[in-house]
Design a protein around this motif. Structure first.
Motif, short mmCIF file in Angstrom:
data_model
loop_
_atom_site.label_atom_id
_atom_site.label_comp_id
_atom_site.label_asym_id
_atom_site.label_seq_id
_atom_site.Cartn_x
_atom_site.Cartn_y
_atom_site.Cartn_z
N VAL A 28 49.75 56.11 29.99
CA VAL A 28 48.41 56.71 29.62
C VAL A 28 48.21 56.59 28.10
CG1 VAL A 28 47.17 58.68 29.38
CG2 VAL A 28 48.22 58.15 31.52
N ALA A 29 47.57 56.42 27.35
CA ALA A 29 47.63 56.29 26.02
C ALA A 29 46.01 56.62 25.48
CB ALA A 29 47.67 54.73 25.51
N VAL A 30 46.40 57.64 24.43
CA VAL A 30 45.20 58.37 23.68
C VAL A 30 45.06 57.63 22.29
CG1 VAL A 30 44.06 60.41 22.99
CG2 VAL A 30 45.32 60.06 25.14
N ASP A 31 44.08 57.47 21.79
CA ASP A 31 43.73 57.05 20.41
C ASP A 31 43.30 58.50 19.72
OD1 ASP A 31 42.76 56.45 17.86
OD2 ASP A 31 41.97 54.53 18.51
N PHE A 32 44.35 58.90 19.11
CA PHE A 32 43.99 60.17 18.63
C PHE A 32 43.17 60.06 17.46
CE2 PHE A 32 47.82 60.85 21.12
CZ PHE A 32 47.56 62.25 21.71
N ASP A 33 42.98 58.85 16.80
CA ASP A 33 42.02 58.96 15.67
C ASP A 33 40.54 59.14 16.31
OD1 ASP A 33 43.73 58.29 13.73
OD2 ASP A 33 43.81 56.36 13.97
N LEU A 34 40.31 58.74 17.69
CA LEU A 34 38.95 58.76 18.15
C LEU A 34 38.81 60.40 19.00
CD1 LEU A 34 38.51 55.41 19.92
CD2 LEU A 34 37.30 56.31 18.11
N CYS A 35 40.04 60.70 19.49
CA CYS A 35 40.00 61.91 20.19
C CYS A 35 39.34 63.23 19.74
CB CYS A 35 41.37 62.12 20.89
SG CYS A 35 41.53 63.52 22.03
N GLU A 36 38.48 63.96 19.82
CA GLU A 36 38.00 65.27 19.69
C GLU A 36 38.47 66.27 20.46
OE1 GLU A 36 33.90 64.23 20.21
OE2 GLU A 36 33.33 63.53 18.45
#
Length: 63
Positions: free
Chosen positions: A3-11
């Motif tokens: 699982v990968a999350v783009d924390f620049d996009l994540c709200e």
């Protein structure tokens, strides 16, 4: 699967946590945490739902 999350996009809106609380958690500091970066295949349907439900398209699954 990873699982990968783009924390620049994540709200950190917790939609993913509502779908897959075994993998995602928004804590009191209002940040999203990945509890299990390499979950078992039995969670794939939930994770695919979380990917689709993310309003910012910040989550990806890497095989």
């Amino acid at each position: 699967m990873r699982v990968a999350v783009d924390f620049d996009l994540c709200e950190s809106n917790a939609v993913c946590m509502g779908v897959a609380p075994e993998v995602f958690e928004v804590r009191d500091d209002d940040f999203l945490y990945i509890l299990d970066e390499n979950p078992g295949e039995e969670l794939r349907p939930k994770l695919e739902e979380a990917v689709q439900a993310c309003p910012r398209a910040a989550i990806t699954l890497v095989d």
